[in-house]
Design a protein around this motif. Sequence first.
Motif, PDB file in Angstrom:
ATOM      1  N   THR A 179     -11.168  41.615 -33.981  1.00 32.06           N
ATOM      2  CA  THR A 179     -12.316  40.965 -34.453  1.00 32.06           C
ATOM      3  C   THR A 179     -12.333  39.611 -35.052  1.00 32.06           C
ATOM      4  O   THR A 179     -13.145  38.761 -35.136  1.00 32.06           O
ATOM      5  N   SER A 180     -11.112  39.345 -35.218  1.00 38.24           N
ATOM      6  CA  SER A 180     -10.809  37.916 -35.963  1.00 38.24           C
ATOM      7  C   SER A 180      -9.455  37.551 -35.339  1.00 38.24           C
ATOM      8  O   SER A 180      -8.594  38.364 -35.013  1.00 38.24           O
ATOM      9  N   PRO A 181      -8.870  36.486 -35.386  1.00 38.20           N
ATOM     10  CA  PRO A 181      -7.523  35.903 -34.553  1.00 38.20           C
ATOM     11  C   PRO A 181      -6.526  36.580 -35.332  1.00 38.20           C
ATOM     12  O   PRO A 181      -6.221  36.285 -36.349  1.00 38.20           O
ATOM     13  N   PRO A 182      -5.788  37.393 -34.437  1.00 37.38           N
ATOM     14  CA  PRO A 182      -4.464  38.286 -35.079  1.00 37.38           C
ATOM     15  C   PRO A 182      -3.446  37.172 -35.198  1.00 37.38           C
ATOM     16  O   PRO A 182      -3.197  36.148 -34.190  1.00 37.38           O
ATOM     17  N   ALA A 183      -2.317  37.396 -35.813  1.00 39.21           N
ATOM     18  CA  ALA A 183      -1.184  36.663 -35.729  1.00 39.21           C
ATOM     19  C   ALA A 183      -0.423  37.244 -34.503  1.00 39.21           C
ATOM     20  O   ALA A 183      -0.315  38.402 -33.996  1.00 39.21           O
ATOM     21  N   PRO A 184       0.412  36.419 -34.069  1.00 34.87           N
ATOM     22  CA  PRO A 184       1.572  36.782 -33.023  1.00 34.87           C
ATOM     23  C   PRO A 184       2.337  37.878 -33.171  1.00 34.87           C
ATOM     24  O   PRO A 184       2.790  37.990 -34.438  1.00 34.87           O
ATOM     25  N   TRP A 185       2.464  38.812 -32.319  1.00 34.72           N
ATOM     26  CA  TRP A 185       3.558  39.760 -32.468  1.00 34.72           C
ATOM     27  C   TRP A 185       4.870  39.374 -32.701  1.00 34.72           C
ATOM     28  O   TRP A 185       5.495  39.991 -33.506  1.00 34.72           O
ATOM     29  N   GLN A 186       5.105  38.273 -32.003  1.00 33.35           N
ATOM     30  CA  GLN A 186       6.503  37.606 -32.102  1.00 33.35           C
ATOM     31  C   GLN A 186       6.176  36.001 -32.180  1.00 33.35           C
ATOM     32  O   GLN A 186       5.309  35.578 -31.395  1.00 33.35           O
ATOM     33  N   THR A 187       6.947  35.389 -32.893  1.00 32.09           N
ATOM     34  CA  THR A 187       7.093  33.759 -32.599  1.00 32.09           C
ATOM     35  C   THR A 187       8.577  33.600 -32.331  1.00 32.09           C
ATOM     36  O   THR A 187       9.423  33.911 -33.098  1.00 32.09           O
ATOM     37  N   ARG A 188       8.713  32.664 -31.098  1.00 34.11           N
ATOM     38  CA  ARG A 188      10.165  32.249 -30.662  1.00 34.11           C
ATOM     39  C   ARG A 188      10.116  30.862 -30.500  1.00 34.11           C
ATOM     40  O   ARG A 188       9.155  30.079 -30.151  1.00 34.11           O
ATOM     41  N   GLU A 189      11.447  30.470 -30.404  1.00 32.30           N
ATOM     42  CA  GLU A 189      11.654  29.140 -29.818  1.00 32.30           C
ATOM     43  C   GLU A 189      12.201  29.236 -28.632  1.00 32.30           C
ATOM     44  O   GLU A 189      13.229  30.212 -28.349  1.00 32.30           O
ATOM     45  N   SER A 190      11.952  28.558 -27.568  1.00 31.21           N
ATOM     46  CA  SER A 190      12.389  28.747 -26.171  1.00 31.21           C
ATOM     47  C   SER A 190      13.813  28.303 -26.146  1.00 31.21           C
ATOM     48  O   SER A 190      14.435  27.660 -26.890  1.00 31.21           O
ATOM     49  N   SER A 191      14.487  29.361 -25.333  1.00 30.01           N
ATOM     50  CA  SER A 191      16.049  29.085 -24.988  1.00 30.01           C
ATOM     51  C   SER A 191      16.389  27.725 -24.237  1.00 30.01           C
ATOM     52  O   SER A 191      17.507  27.518 -23.981  1.00 30.01           O
ATOM     53  N   LEU A 192      15.196  27.191 -23.658  1.00 28.05           N
ATOM     54  CA  LEU A 192      15.417  25.956 -22.782  1.00 28.05           C
ATOM     55  C   LEU A 192      15.067  24.827 -23.737  1.00 28.05           C
ATOM     56  O   LEU A 192      14.155  24.893 -24.352  1.00 28.05           O
ATOM     57  N   LYS A 193      16.006  23.721 -23.387  1.00 23.93           N
ATOM     58  CA  LYS A 193      15.691  22.685 -24.400  1.00 23.93           C
ATOM     59  C   LYS A 193      14.590  21.324 -23.814  1.00 23.93           C
ATOM     60  O   LYS A 193      14.104  20.849 -24.638  1.00 23.93           O
ATOM     61  N   PHE A 194      14.137  21.846 -22.628  1.00 23.01           N
ATOM     62  CA  PHE A 194      13.302  20.946 -22.193  1.00 23.01           C
ATOM     63  C   PHE A 194      11.789  21.661 -21.987  1.00 23.01           C
ATOM     64  O   PHE A 194      11.807  22.966 -21.978  1.00 23.01           O
ATOM     65  N   LEU A 195      10.794  20.957 -21.610  1.00 24.68           N
ATOM     66  CA  LEU A 195       9.582  21.520 -21.314  1.00 24.68           C
ATOM     67  C   LEU A 195       9.433  22.354 -20.178  1.00 24.68           C
ATOM     68  O   LEU A 195       9.805  22.591 -19.070  1.00 24.68           O
ATOM     69  N   THR A 196       8.831  23.559 -20.925  1.00 20.76           N
ATOM     70  CA  THR A 196       8.419  24.797 -20.226  1.00 20.76           C
ATOM     71  C   THR A 196       7.460  24.784 -18.755  1.00 20.76           C
ATOM     72  O   THR A 196       6.523  24.081 -19.108  1.00 20.76           O
ATOM     73  N   ARG A 197       7.744  25.040 -17.650  1.00 24.89           N
ATOM     74  CA  ARG A 197       7.111  24.683 -16.650  1.00 24.89           C
ATOM     75  C   ARG A 197       6.298  26.117 -16.219  1.00 24.89           C
ATOM     76  O   ARG A 197       5.164  26.036 -15.580  1.00 24.89           O
ATOM     77  N   ALA A 198       7.125  27.072 -16.317  1.00 23.66           N
ATOM     78  CA  ALA A 198       6.344  28.527 -15.982  1.00 23.66           C
ATOM     79  C   ALA A 198       6.958  29.687 -16.686  1.00 23.66           C
ATOM     80  O   ALA A 198       8.137  29.469 -17.370  1.00 23.66           O
ATOM     81  N   VAL A 199       6.212  30.733 -16.992  1.00 18.41           N
ATOM     82  CA  VAL A 199       6.673  31.951 -17.330  1.00 18.41           C
ATOM     83  C   VAL A 199       6.265  33.214 -16.774  1.00 18.41           C
ATOM     84  O   VAL A 199       4.983  33.011 -15.903  1.00 18.41           O
ATOM     85  N   ALA A 200       6.856  34.180 -16.559  1.00 19.60           N
ATOM     86  CA  ALA A 200       6.563  35.445 -15.950  1.00 19.60           C
ATOM     87  C   ALA A 200       7.158  36.579 -16.685  1.00 19.60           C
ATOM     88  O   ALA A 200       8.196  36.627 -17.043  1.00 19.60           O
ATOM     89  N   CYS A 201       6.302  37.689 -16.759  1.00 18.91           N
ATOM     90  CA  CYS A 201       6.695  38.783 -17.454  1.00 18.91           C
ATOM     91  C   CYS A 201       7.032  39.796 -16.339  1.00 18.91           C
ATOM     92  O   CYS A 201       6.725  40.118 -15.376  1.00 18.91           O
ATOM     93  N   MET A 202       8.175  40.713 -17.059  1.00 16.97           N
ATOM     94  CA  MET A 202       9.000  41.649 -16.285  1.00 16.97           C
ATOM     95  C   MET A 202       7.639  42.854 -16.055  1.00 16.97           C
ATOM     96  O   MET A 202       7.059  43.180 -16.949  1.00 16.97           O
TER      97      MET A 202
END
Length: 348
Positions: A179-202
């Motif tokens: 009912t209020s903004p929850p914290a992320p389950w996890q916070t990570r830094e991308s393994s890629l050094k440059f701007l993310t273009r796409a993401v897809a979940c398994m």
Amino acid sequence: MAPSTQFELPQPPTDAVSSLVFSPDSSHRLLVSSWDRHVYLYQLTEGEGDNANLLNKYEHRAPVLDVCFGDASNNDAYTAGMDRQVKKIDLTSGEQTVLSKHSEPVRCVVYSSAHNLLISASWDNTLHVHKLSEPGSDPLVIPLPGKPHALSSSPTKLVVAMTARLVHIYDLPTLAAATSPPAPWQTRESSLKFLTRAVACMPNDAGYATSSIEGRVAVEWFEDTPESQARKYAFKCHRQAAPEEEGGGDIVYPVNALAFHPVYGTFASGGGDGTVALWDAEAKRRMRQYQKFPEAVASLGFSGDGKYLAIGVCPGFETGMEDYTGQGRTRVFVRELGETEAKGKGTK
């Protein structure tokens, strides 16, 4: 084994493809969103004659940046666009309903059938979580620390890839109950050094893949243990050898699209080099690369049964055209996969 075939959709968009997605309950219905301010609904056909028909197109006020199907029983779709609105489309009547308004363009939209949630991500640095079981209610607004560029969901997780290599992972059951903004389950830094273009979940809920503008893909797992994190890896792809007269080396292209096969868990990548490759995430190897398309690959989508792979092709912004247009150069192909074409090594 049935052979693979490929065909082209009639009456394609007149400008760049932003996304394409199959209906979760039918491998023969496909939605395509475009910068030409329309969403297109196609019906694939089998047998003699044409391979597909354009059933309808739905006009918007501004370019449409993303589209997804909703609950199959309601025949609804949802869009995100440059007009800063999140809309529901009744695919039968064509009626459009505004669900929420962001203060900047809406980049992505995903639907979770398990939790009946629609989630939009905007360049105003917020997520809107729409609880569709409560029609008319205001969405839950979650502030983000960066501008979102890609969004994907698995059965229980939502992955948000942002600027500054930020990645937030949210737990969908928690979002559904919040009912209020929850914290992320996890916070990570991308393994890629440059701007993310796409993401897809398994599809098996185990992890996700991300791609960057600098010809790389990273594969990671959700489980936050040293053993699981040690399995993550990244690799180079969608590169071409430069001519010797130009100094040699590699010409690097953005990896614009990722999509996991719903049955075998392998995944496809599409790049600015106009190619599509199939990868075995577990074996860490490329299974095959298809013939080069006439323009950059902008979007990919597997059908729910894994039988078809849709491929959106249009000029890439990396071509440097001052007056960008996809007119006459935007095309959508559908590949009917062979029975084991996307089957990875060791897959039963």
